[in-house]
Each structure stands twice: as C-alpha cells, then as structure tokens.
Design a protein around this motif. Structure first.
Motif, PDB file in Angstrom:
ATOM      1  N   THR A 216       0.814  -1.219   0.000  1.00 24.99           N
ATOM      2  CA  THR A 216       0.000   0.000   0.000  1.00 24.99           C
ATOM      3  C   THR A 216       0.850   1.272   0.000  1.00 24.99           C
ATOM      4  OG1 THR A 216      -0.193  -0.066   2.403  1.00 24.99           O
ATOM      5  CG2 THR A 216      -1.936  -1.145   1.126  1.00 24.99           C
ATOM      6  N   ARG A 303      -6.355   0.267   4.456  1.00 30.53           N
ATOM      7  CA  ARG A 303      -5.700   1.476   4.990  1.00 30.53           C
ATOM      8  C   ARG A 303      -6.644   2.271   5.870  1.00 30.53           C
ATOM      9  NH1 ARG A 303      -1.964   3.465  -0.014  1.00 30.53           N
ATOM     10  NH2 ARG A 303      -3.981   3.942  -0.956  1.00 30.53           N
ATOM     11  N   SER A 308      -1.628   1.590  10.933  1.00 34.40           N
ATOM     12  CA  SER A 308      -0.334   1.059  10.498  1.00 34.40           C
ATOM     13  C   SER A 308       0.693   1.108  11.615  1.00 34.40           C
ATOM     14  CB  SER A 308       0.197   1.862   9.303  1.00 34.40           C
ATOM     15  OG  SER A 308      -0.646   1.748   8.198  1.00 34.40           O
TER      16      SER A 308
END
Length: 326
Positions: A216, A303, A308
């Motif tokens: 990503t 996402r 993250s």
C-alpha cells in the motif's frame, strides 16, 4: 496458549472485514509449539550419527540451551570467523529440526486440531480422515520487525488433504525456523534466540489461477497513496521467488507496468493434494482491469480500517497484502 504471530492475527481481522474474501482457517498459538518443544527429546540425523554432536534421548531444551550458550556466549564473542561458526552451528540446527519433527505429537492435540478443522468446515463430510485441502503456514514471533520482516524464510506446505499429512506438516513447519538460512538471517536481531516461537495457520486451499502481493505504497518513491501489485499466474505468486507482473497504481487511476510476467510455467493445486507445475497461459497480462480495481478498493479499505505500524522515524509503514483470484 492464545498468542500467535501477526499473520494469523491480521487474517482473523481481515476475515471480519472481508467475510466472503478470506479463506477459512485454524490457528495453533505459540503455546502449542512450546509444549511440544518442551517434551521433545534429541533425535540425531543418520548422517550425523556417531560424530559426537548430540546424544540421542537428551531433553531437547537442554541441548538447545547448551548449543546457544556455546555459540552466542563464547564463540561469537571470542571472534571466531564466519566460516567456522557456520560449520559448527549447521549440524546442531539439523539436530534441533530433526528432533522437533521426530518427536510424537500429543494425541489430545491431534484430536483438538481435527475438531477445530471440522468446526471451521474444513473436513471432508464424506471422510473423517480427510480435509477439503489446506496449507500449513509458519507465523513466528520474529516477523515484521524494523528492517526485517522474515518473509519467505520459514516453511509453507501446500494443499495437504489428510489429517496425518497435516500433523506431519505442522511439525515440519515448527522445525523450519531452525534451518540455517532462517537462523542466519535473524541471529543478529535476537537477544534470546531460544524464544523464537512459531505459531501455525492451517488455511483452506484456494485454487488460485493468479496470486500475488500488494503493497500500500510506492516503496521506491515513498508515495504513501500509491499501490504496488506483484502478481504471478498460479498459486504462491510473489512470495516463492516466481517472476511477477508488477503494476504501480497511483491516485487518479494512472497505472504503470513496471515488469511483465515472463515465467514459462505456473504452479496449480491438484485434486490429489500438493501442486503441479504446468505451462503458463501465454497471456500478455496477468491481471484484468476489474481485478486491478478490486485490489485497489481492498487496499484502500484496509488502509482506512487498520492503524499502520510505524518505523523508527514515526512514519506509517505500508501494508503488504497477499491475494489470489480463483
């Protein structure tokens, strides 16, 4: 036990987010491996028998502690050269792996695995000894570290059909962190190597016609909004060293062909278990426009829904996502 590696944990979360797009599976936590390891005894491979490296029947944890104390506590600090170090440790790692695979699996554990596979819908309804086909995958506590993700270092066994194959495959995967390649990659990062623990994912076999890994971000330009897709024909795409078609998608719908899929062959699952290598299709491109669109939407959803991890500079690290189209 209840703790597992990140692969298993995130697969569980992805199953909730994409209930119709993530394969069914069962996880064996770290504690299951550790119980097997603690009860294991040393088995000496035939090619090492009589060389005085290990004593058959010795408790395996005792042998491992003595091996690591000598290697990490004396030989490395003493300045021994890399060639001598590797020649000394390789046969001892072979002993550890052999001992894990040859030590019998607890019968109660076997029964529990069979029950969990049945509950997950992974057993053949017409044969209580067979599954619908499963992968046995390693998921250690030494993955996704800063500057080290461990991808591809440990074993994945494709498309096992019987319970006995799965039980044997589990022990092979448990032993795989002790292969020299895996050991040598991680040894400089681990303070206490005895506590490298593999959990296991027993994952439903999906007969993918194409598969790969999406990241990503553009890892070359550090563009966090881009998506990099590396895809091969067949199963195991991008994670087993096969050539890939690599595409870079950027916001606005721009798509760059970075590399083409140039392999003459592809690997497919077989109804009899395992895999076979057959000729590639010869198609100019691997992914279709609709498949690219699906991947972009899935990556964006991930996402948006997951926080993250960050690197040493506090920047969000990209996700890497394995996928397949059946």
């Amino acid at each position: 036990g209840k703790l597992s590696g990140p692969k298993a944990a995130f697969l569980g979360e992805l199953k909730n987010l994409f209930p119709d797009n993530v394969a069914r599976g069962v996880v064996l936590p770290f504690g299951v491996y550790h119980k097997h390891y603690q009860s294991a005894v040393v088995s000496v491979p035939k090619d090492l028998d009589g060389k005085g490296i290990a004593k058959a029947g010795q408790p395996l944890p005792e042998f491992v502690r003595a091996t690591y104390d000598e290697f990490f506590g004396k030989m490395i600090p003493g300045g021994m050269g890399e060639k001598e170090l590797s020649e000394w440790i390789k046969p001892r790692l072979d002993v550890i792996g052999e001992s894990i695979t040859r030590s019998p699996m607890d019968e109660a554990l076997k029964a529990e695995i069979a029950a969990e596979l049945k509950a997950a819908g992974l057993m053949d309804p017409n044969d209580p000894t067979r599954t619908v086909g499963t992968f046995v995958r390693s998921d250690t506590n030494v993955e996704d570290l800063e500057n080290f993700n461990g991808a591809g270092l440990n074993l994945t066994i494709f498309n096992l059909l019987t319970l006995d194959e799965i039980y044997g495959g589990i022990k092979q995967v448990w032993a795989s962190p002790f292969r020299y390649r895996s050991f040598s990659w991680r040894q400089t990062l681990i303070d206490d190597p005895e506590w490298v623990l593999p959990s296991i994912i027993i994952l439903e076999s999906i007969p993918s016609e194409k598969s790969g890994v999406a990241i990503t971000a553009d890892i070359n330009s550090n563009n966090p909004d881009a998506i990099l897709m590396a895809t091969s024909e067949g199963v195991g795409g991008a994670v087993d060293g096969t050539p890939t078609e690599t595409l870079l998608w950027t916001p606005g719908g721009d798509l760059e062909l970075v590399t083409m899929f140039k392999s003459p062959t592809r690997r497919l699952l077989t109804a009899a278990g395992g895999t076979e290598v057959v000729p590639a299709t010869g198609s100019e491109y691997v992914l279709s426009e609709s498949e690219i669109d699906e991947l972009v939407k899935a990556a964006q959803k991930i996402r948006e829904n997951f926080e993250s991890a960050t690197n040493a500079a506090g920047e969000a690290r990209p996700w890497d996502i394995e996928y397949g189209f059946a």
